[in-house]
Enzyme design. Sequence first.
Site, PDB file in Angstrom:
ATOM      1  CG  HIS A   1      -1.924   0.934   1.381  1.00  0.00           C
ATOM      2  ND1 HIS A   1      -1.715   2.251   1.739  1.00  0.00           N
ATOM      3  CD2 HIS A   1      -3.261   0.818   1.185  1.00  0.00           C
ATOM      4  CE1 HIS A   1      -2.877   2.883   1.763  1.00  0.00           C
ATOM      5  NE2 HIS A   1      -3.830   2.037   1.432  1.00  0.00           N
TER       6      HIS A   1
ATOM      7  CG  ASP B   1       0.354  -2.674   6.158  1.00  0.00           C
ATOM      8  OD1 ASP B   1      -0.627  -2.852   6.908  1.00  0.00           O
ATOM      9  OD2 ASP B   1       0.323  -1.968   5.138  1.00  0.00           O
TER      10      ASP B   1
ATOM     11  CD  GLN C   1      -7.017  -4.780   3.840  1.00  0.00           C
ATOM     12  OE1 GLN C   1      -7.957  -5.479   4.200  1.00  0.00           O
ATOM     13  NE2 GLN C   1      -7.191  -3.529   3.436  1.00  0.00           N
TER      14      GLN C   1
ATOM     15  CE  LYS D   1      -7.431  -0.378   6.051  1.00  0.00           C
ATOM     16  NZ  LYS D   1      -8.163   0.069   4.876  1.00  0.00           N
TER      17      LYS D   1
ATOM     18  CB  CYS E   1      -3.732   3.210  -1.544  1.00  0.00           C
ATOM     19  SG  CYS E   1      -4.778   4.624  -1.246  1.00  0.00           S
TER      20      CYS E   1
HETATM   21  N1  PMP Z   1      -1.893  -0.905   4.440  1.00  0.00           N
HETATM   22  C1  PMP Z   1      -2.829  -1.690   3.885  1.00  0.00           C
HETATM   23  C2  PMP Z   1      -2.458  -3.077   3.451  1.00  0.00           C
HETATM   24  C3  PMP Z   1      -4.128  -1.207   3.721  1.00  0.00           C
HETATM   25  O1  PMP Z   1      -5.054  -1.975   3.154  1.00  0.00           O
HETATM   26  C4  PMP Z   1      -4.434   0.100   4.161  1.00  0.00           C
HETATM   27  C5  PMP Z   1      -5.833   0.668   3.997  1.00  0.00           C
HETATM   28  N2  PMP Z   1      -6.370   0.529   2.728  1.00  0.00           N
HETATM   29  C6  PMP Z   1      -3.423   0.867   4.738  1.00  0.00           C
HETATM   30  C7  PMP Z   1      -2.170   0.324   4.864  1.00  0.00           C
HETATM   31  C8  PMP Z   1      -3.686   2.259   5.233  1.00  0.00           C
HETATM   32  O2  PMP Z   1      -4.606   2.222   6.270  1.00  0.00           O
HETATM   33  P1  PMP Z   1      -5.161   3.587   6.893  1.00  0.00           P
HETATM   34  O3  PMP Z   1      -5.801   4.323   5.758  1.00  0.00           O
HETATM   35  O4  PMP Z   1      -6.149   3.145   7.910  1.00  0.00           O
HETATM   36  O5  PMP Z   1      -3.997   4.314   7.446  1.00  0.00           O
END
Ligand code: PMP
Length: 395
Positions: free
Chosen positions: A115, A187, A190, A213, A354
């Site tokens: 991401h 990270d 997910q 999430k 993203c």
């Molecule tokens: N890493 C991953 C794998 C994600 O899916 C996301 C959210 N789409 C993020 C980071 C960023 O999360 P946040 O917007 O809650 O900071």
Amino acid sequence: MDIQKIRGDFPIFERRINGKPIVYFDSAATTQKPRQVIDTLSNYYANHCANIHRGVHTLSQESSELYEEARRTVARFINADEREIVFVRNTTEAINLVSTCLKGEGQILSTVTEHHSNLLPWGRSRKVDYVDIDAQGRIDVADLKEKLLKPTLLVAVTHVSNVLGLVNPVEEVIAEARKNGALTLVDAAQSAPHMEIDVKAMGCDFLVFSGHKMLAPSGIGVLYVREELYERMEPYLMGGSTIKEAHLGSYVPEEPPTCYEAGTPNIEGAIALASAIDYLNDIGMDNVLAHDKALMALALERMKAIDNVELYGSLDPTDRLSVITFNVKGMGCHGVAKVLNLRENIMIRSGFHCAQPLHDRLGIGPTARMSFYIYNTPEEIELAAELLGKIAEFM
Ligand code: PMP
């Protein structure tokens, strides 16, 4: 797992749009919230609202205790010590905190599946190299081993890809990094919502995830720091809560984790996150995972059978979790998302999620993404597959 009972806990599913229920397939972006979490928030405001850590009065004491109890709940959820839990706003802030505060020399290794939040913060002031993926989209451990030959401070890797849903072999990545003296950040944005996480068994140095999430409100996230690592970190934001005493021109820093939580934190968010964790624990993370896997197996089977639908990543349901990314040949992903929304209130995401470098690496443009969670049913997947079949046939 009684899905109808679970659905009954989510007020949003009582809503009708154009007379039809909502089919919410966008939980990888954010999840819906159960009544228990919403009640925790309103109960906090109605009965306990006060700033923490500063007052001797009853409400401040209660608020502080609820906040620190939430930290203990989060710590137990990932098998950490409460001192190792820093409350932040979200995954993105947690990664920025580590990339800003961690001292030390050497490159950062990230991967092409990340991401943007696990790519961009590292590149701001450090040299970053990117580990490639294999044919299935999983991290290429051979490439990692080669890149680790250069002095490396930290390997930043996603546990589950938010585009391909692939579960990465993080234990193997962590073992390789360790062998080469590199730290690791996982990270878990997910993965934490879907599976049991044990940071001690995993062996990572940092792990990050977002409350929103996993049934909690937005604006609350978690940074796990292996306790010894605090010694290698500089302060982040400075101000209230970060010091034991301050004089003009000098200060005595507060202990971690509080010293990384400058200013008034998201008190109610942390307490509501603990309530979300209680909710998930009541279901049991094993049951959550089994439910996700069953939905994934069904969705893959149905989607594979549709001509003109291109699926990305591994087609083996045991490889992946909760996320299916695809395109309908001849139709843009935003168009697909709009038709699903318009016809049956099926809410999916479309775009680069993203993770544009991953799309570049796969040689594809934007994609459509369905993602599932505890409140989704096989019937909803059948409905989406049927409509997608019609759209694909029409194209
Ligand atoms: N890493 C991953 C794998 C994600 O899916 C996301 C959210 N789409 C993020 C980071 C960023 O999360 P946040 O917007 O809650 O900071």
